[in-house]
Write an enzyme that holds these catalytic residues in place. Sequence first.
Site, PDB file in Angstrom:
ATOM      1  N   THR A 107       0.824  -1.215   0.000  1.00 45.68           N
ATOM      2  CA  THR A 107       0.000   0.000   0.000  1.00 45.68           C
ATOM      3  C   THR A 107       0.854   1.261   0.000  1.00 45.68           C
ATOM      4  O   THR A 107       0.497   2.264  -0.609  1.00 45.68           O
ATOM      5  CB  THR A 107      -0.915  -0.017   1.245  1.00 45.68           C
ATOM      6  OG1 THR A 107      -1.641  -1.242   1.221  1.00 45.68           O
ATOM      7  CG2 THR A 107      -1.882   1.133   1.245  1.00 45.68           C
ATOM      8  N   THR A 183       2.600  -4.298   4.516  1.00 46.25           N
ATOM      9  CA  THR A 183       2.709  -4.557   5.946  1.00 46.25           C
ATOM     10  C   THR A 183       2.520  -6.035   6.318  1.00 46.25           C
ATOM     11  O   THR A 183       3.050  -6.483   7.334  1.00 46.25           O
ATOM     12  CB  THR A 183       1.672  -3.728   6.736  1.00 46.25           C
ATOM     13  OG1 THR A 183       0.373  -4.035   6.228  1.00 46.25           O
ATOM     14  CG2 THR A 183       1.957  -2.256   6.620  1.00 46.25           C
ATOM     15  N   ASP A 184       1.766  -6.767   5.487  1.00 50.25           N
ATOM     16  CA  ASP A 184       1.354  -8.117   5.912  1.00 50.25           C
ATOM     17  C   ASP A 184       2.526  -9.024   6.276  1.00 50.25           C
ATOM     18  O   ASP A 184       2.450  -9.779   7.246  1.00 50.25           O
ATOM     19  CB  ASP A 184       0.525  -8.802   4.810  1.00 50.25           C
ATOM     20  CG  ASP A 184      -0.784  -8.086   4.555  1.00 50.25           C
ATOM     21  OD1 ASP A 184      -1.098  -7.135   5.289  1.00 50.25           O
ATOM     22  OD2 ASP A 184      -1.491  -8.474   3.594  1.00 50.25           O
ATOM     23  N   LYS A 262       3.343  -8.012  12.926  1.00 44.08           N
ATOM     24  CA  LYS A 262       2.067  -7.360  12.661  1.00 44.08           C
ATOM     25  C   LYS A 262       1.018  -8.028  13.537  1.00 44.08           C
ATOM     26  O   LYS A 262       0.863  -9.246  13.500  1.00 44.08           O
ATOM     27  CB  LYS A 262       1.705  -7.513  11.175  1.00 44.08           C
ATOM     28  CG  LYS A 262       0.435  -6.756  10.810  1.00 44.08           C
ATOM     29  CD  LYS A 262       0.152  -6.743   9.313  1.00 44.08           C
ATOM     30  CE  LYS A 262      -1.090  -5.915   9.047  1.00 44.08           C
ATOM     31  NZ  LYS A 262      -1.425  -5.753   7.638  1.00 44.08           N
TER      32      LYS A 262
END
Length: 462
Positions: A107, A183-184, A262
């Site tokens: 993103t 981020t995942d 995360k």
Amino acid sequence: MSDHRYKGYRGPTLELMKRFGITVWCEVRAETTRGEFRGLVLPRSETSDPDHLVLKLDSGYNVGLRHDTVEGLQKTGYREARYKIPEQEFPTDDGKPAVKLFGTGGTIASRLDYRTGAVIPAFSPGELYGSVPELADICNLETEKLFGVFSENMGPEQYLVLAEKTGEAIREGYDGVVIGHGTDTMHHTAAALSFMVQRPPVPVVMVGSQRSSDRPSSDAAQNLIHATGAAASGPIAEVMVCMFGPTSARYNLLHRGTRVRKMHSSYRSTFRTLGDIPLAMVDHDRITPLKDDFLPRRDDRRVEIRAAFDERVTLVYYYPNMHPDIVDALVDRGYKGIVIAGTGLGHVNRAIYPALERARDAGVQIYMTLQTLWGFVQMQVYETGREILGLGVVPLSNMLPEVAYVKLGWAFGLHPDDPDAVRRLMTTSIAGEITDREPHDGYLVFQGGVPEIRDLLEKVWK
Ligand code: ASP
């Protein structure tokens, strides 16, 4: 050949569009079994599912209409998006530190067109400066796009490239490196780089964003500014992750690459340090270390890049009544190493003991980590633990399961023919992945509604 007018659509949704004479960028009124929707038909990526037509509604939200719920589509207009962000030349200032920003995707690497909601890449320094002009106050920025993938598609192949490129940037003299990443799986890549880029003289800061930059609550700009600040002039020369600290935008945290994970699917404050406290807080005018046992920035350009990975390793998340054939199958398929995320202090059920024994006899290395994420593997406490130790399973102290998986792939990559060297490397901490103790005040789960947490928040969160 794919037809640009139907960009990204295929299968039943493409047929639907053709049936009603609709292309992307058409403004439509859609009659569906869920009611009427009005919006703009957005292009989709080639990898999107073939079942949904995606509309940008006037409210700014996107909605996916399943093809078999659409009863009619009427074109009411046409509005094609601009794909280009106005580029502004990134100003250079000889007095400022130089930062290299590598892009991998996610993103953070994209910007949504305000009018349409289409995702467009924003990556050249000029584009970044156009969207986040504060970056020019921090450093002279060079960018290089290495990949353009969402982070579930990152893996060993990309880790190796990133490690080599980071090494090159350091040797070329950059004062810091920033890596934009989805981020995942950022914590997997952070672990890989922590092992592959050893003792860097400058910060290597990974950054992502949970919300894209068209949303008022986006964390993209703040994360990028703080990550770039930490890379340009921060005192900590380690592989780190820089993301929102609290749920508000008050500051970011720097997390050590081997201790970060995360922890929330959508909160901006999703990254947490586990088994320790974060390395530092970052806000607009300063970086405040929270720990003092970090590796400091140096003036030299020495860095050791040890980029290697053997993919025949895996991570198995234990669950009650796991059947032994899971382990057998991995052994049969030639896996060399298995990390287990066990229950409690490091347990699995009796039923898989014979499979663990067969694995050991076949030369497969088996390591134990914890599903609890906090705390240490302690296999001497219960009989179960002692039995499992007796089967040759090696406890990995407080190494996080994903970190252990990445480290095992790396260790086998470095020492393909030396299982003892792999075992020694696995049980020796080289980048903070095993610690002597965990801070008693590090483990804190905010349980909303509980009186003491509310009191605490009222005191601290003025
Ligand atoms: N799915 C995205 C990724 O990990 C989410 C993000 O970028 O935050 O690439």
